[in-house]
Design a protein around this motif. Structure first.
Motif, PDB file in Angstrom:
ATOM      1  N   MET A   1       0.822  -1.184   0.000  1.00  0.00           N
ATOM      2  CA  MET A   1       0.000   0.000   0.000  1.00  0.00           C
ATOM      3  C   MET A   1       0.871   1.255   0.000  1.00  0.00           C
ATOM      4  O   MET A   1       0.636   2.158  -0.782  1.00  0.00           O
ATOM      5  N   LEU A   2       1.868   1.289   0.852  1.00  0.00           N
ATOM      6  CA  LEU A   2       2.741   2.452   0.924  1.00  0.00           C
ATOM      7  C   LEU A   2       3.521   2.634  -0.378  1.00  0.00           C
ATOM      8  O   LEU A   2       3.657   3.750  -0.877  1.00  0.00           O
ATOM      9  N   GLU A   3       3.995   1.517  -0.942  1.00  0.00           N
ATOM     10  CA  GLU A   3       4.740   1.595  -2.204  1.00  0.00           C
ATOM     11  C   GLU A   3       3.851   2.143  -3.324  1.00  0.00           C
ATOM     12  O   GLU A   3       4.288   2.954  -4.135  1.00  0.00           O
ATOM     13  N   THR A   4       2.608   1.719  -3.359  1.00  0.00           N
ATOM     14  CA  THR A   4       1.664   2.207  -4.368  1.00  0.00           C
ATOM     15  C   THR A   4       1.438   3.707  -4.203  1.00  0.00           C
ATOM     16  O   THR A   4       1.427   4.451  -5.185  1.00  0.00           O
ATOM     17  N   LEU A   5       1.289   4.150  -2.986  1.00  0.00           N
ATOM     18  CA  LEU A   5       1.091   5.578  -2.717  1.00  0.00           C
ATOM     19  C   LEU A   5       2.319   6.387  -3.129  1.00  0.00           C
ATOM     20  O   LEU A   5       2.199   7.435  -3.773  1.00  0.00           O
ATOM     21  N   LEU A   6       3.489   5.895  -2.802  1.00  0.00           N
ATOM     22  CA  LEU A   6       4.715   6.608  -3.164  1.00  0.00           C
ATOM     23  C   LEU A   6       4.899   6.661  -4.677  1.00  0.00           C
ATOM     24  O   LEU A   6       5.343   7.677  -5.218  1.00  0.00           O
ATOM     25  N   ARG A   7       4.557   5.584  -5.380  1.00  0.00           N
ATOM     26  CA  ARG A   7       4.637   5.588  -6.843  1.00  0.00           C
ATOM     27  C   ARG A   7       3.702   6.637  -7.427  1.00  0.00           C
ATOM     28  O   ARG A   7       4.047   7.337  -8.363  1.00  0.00           O
ATOM     29  N   ARG A   8       2.505   6.724  -6.879  1.00  0.00           N
ATOM     30  CA  ARG A   8       1.540   7.691  -7.407  1.00  0.00           C
ATOM     31  C   ARG A   8       1.994   9.126  -7.143  1.00  0.00           C
ATOM     32  O   ARG A   8       1.892   9.978  -8.013  1.00  0.00           O
ATOM     33  N   ILE A   9       2.496   9.380  -5.968  1.00  0.00           N
ATOM     34  CA  ILE A   9       2.990  10.728  -5.646  1.00  0.00           C
ATOM     35  C   ILE A   9       4.131  11.108  -6.590  1.00  0.00           C
ATOM     36  O   ILE A   9       4.193  12.234  -7.083  1.00  0.00           O
ATOM     37  N   ALA A  10       5.025  10.168  -6.860  1.00  0.00           N
ATOM     38  CA  ALA A  10       6.171  10.427  -7.734  1.00  0.00           C
ATOM     39  C   ALA A  10       5.805  10.301  -9.209  1.00  0.00           C
ATOM     40  O   ALA A  10       6.635  10.552 -10.074  1.00  0.00           O
ATOM     41  N   ARG A  11       4.543   9.919  -9.495  1.00  0.00           N
ATOM     42  CA  ARG A  11       4.055   9.707 -10.849  1.00  0.00           C
ATOM     43  C   ARG A  11       4.894   8.664 -11.575  1.00  0.00           C
ATOM     44  O   ARG A  11       5.274   8.816 -12.727  1.00  0.00           O
ATOM     45  N   ARG A  12       5.212   7.591 -10.870  1.00  0.00           N
ATOM     46  CA  ARG A  12       5.958   6.474 -11.427  1.00  0.00           C
ATOM     47  C   ARG A  12       4.996   5.300 -11.587  1.00  0.00           C
ATOM     48  O   ARG A  12       4.221   5.001 -10.695  1.00  0.00           O
ATOM     49  N   CYS A  13       5.055   4.647 -12.708  1.00  0.00           N
ATOM     50  CA  CYS A  13       4.108   3.579 -13.035  1.00  0.00           C
ATOM     51  C   CYS A  13       4.830   2.234 -13.089  1.00  0.00           C
ATOM     52  O   CYS A  13       5.869   2.112 -13.724  1.00  0.00           O
ATOM     53  N   GLU A  14       4.266   1.227 -12.430  1.00  0.00           N
ATOM     54  CA  GLU A  14       4.899  -0.092 -12.412  1.00  0.00           C
ATOM     55  C   GLU A  14       4.924  -0.726 -13.801  1.00  0.00           C
ATOM     56  O   GLU A  14       5.776  -1.548 -14.093  1.00  0.00           O
ATOM     57  N   THR A  15       4.032  -0.336 -14.682  1.00  0.00           N
ATOM     58  CA  THR A  15       4.012  -0.880 -16.047  1.00  0.00           C
ATOM     59  C   THR A  15       5.054  -0.199 -16.920  1.00  0.00           C
ATOM     60  O   THR A  15       5.814  -0.848 -17.631  1.00  0.00           O
ATOM     61  N   HIS A  16       5.125   1.118 -16.875  1.00  0.00           N
ATOM     62  CA  HIS A  16       5.978   1.860 -17.798  1.00  0.00           C
ATOM     63  C   HIS A  16       7.392   2.127 -17.288  1.00  0.00           C
ATOM     64  O   HIS A  16       8.254   2.521 -18.063  1.00  0.00           O
ATOM     65  N   ASP A  17       7.647   1.917 -16.021  1.00  0.00           N
ATOM     66  CA  ASP A  17       8.988   2.130 -15.488  1.00  0.00           C
ATOM     67  C   ASP A  17       9.802   0.842 -15.404  1.00  0.00           C
ATOM     68  O   ASP A  17      10.946   0.855 -15.005  1.00  0.00           O
ATOM     69  N   ARG A  18       9.214  -0.251 -15.816  1.00  0.00           N
ATOM     70  CA  ARG A  18       9.887  -1.548 -15.777  1.00  0.00           C
ATOM     71  C   ARG A  18      10.662  -1.756 -17.074  1.00  0.00           C
ATOM     72  O   ARG A  18      10.181  -1.445 -18.151  1.00  0.00           O
ATOM     73  N   ALA A  19      11.852  -2.268 -16.946  1.00  0.00           N
ATOM     74  CA  ALA A  19      12.646  -2.551 -18.154  1.00  0.00           C
ATOM     75  C   ALA A  19      11.969  -3.645 -18.969  1.00  0.00           C
ATOM     76  O   ALA A  19      11.452  -4.606 -18.423  1.00  0.00           O
ATOM     77  N   SER A  20      11.935  -3.479 -20.274  1.00  0.00           N
ATOM     78  CA  SER A  20      11.347  -4.495 -21.139  1.00  0.00           C
ATOM     79  C   SER A  20      12.331  -4.828 -22.249  1.00  0.00           C
ATOM     80  O   SER A  20      13.171  -4.022 -22.636  1.00  0.00           O
ATOM     81  N   TYR A  21      12.199  -6.026 -22.772  1.00  0.00           N
ATOM     82  CA  TYR A  21      13.101  -6.462 -23.831  1.00  0.00           C
ATOM     83  C   TYR A  21      12.938  -5.602 -25.084  1.00  0.00           C
ATOM     84  O   TYR A  21      13.921  -5.271 -25.743  1.00  0.00           O
TER      85      TYR A  21
END
Length: 64
Positions: A1-21
């Motif tokens: 929950m805290l990690e999700t909140l911090l990502r939203r505050i920083a406008r960081r997305c788990e889908t788009h900030d992840r390295a992809s091939y």
């Protein structure tokens, strides 16, 4: 929950900030490097965050 909140505050997305091939491969091509080995999973190899809609309105990379 805290990690999700911090990502939203920083406008960081788990889908788009992840390295992809796909993104790594484009970078290797642009730098003239030999291609790295693809991941073992076909899904990981073919997934491209540039065409994925994460659904977050606050994501700076979300498709508009």
């Amino acid at each position: 929950m805290l990690e999700t909140l911090l990502r939203r505050i920083a406008r960081r997305c788990e889908t788009h900030d992840r390295a992809s091939y796909a993104v790594t491969r484009r970078l290797e091509d642009s730098l003239g490097l030999p291609p790295s080995r693809p991941p073992a999973s076909l899904v990981d190899e073919l997934s491209n965050p540039d065409i994925i809609d994460c659904g977050h309105r606050w994501c700076t990379h979300a498709r508009r």
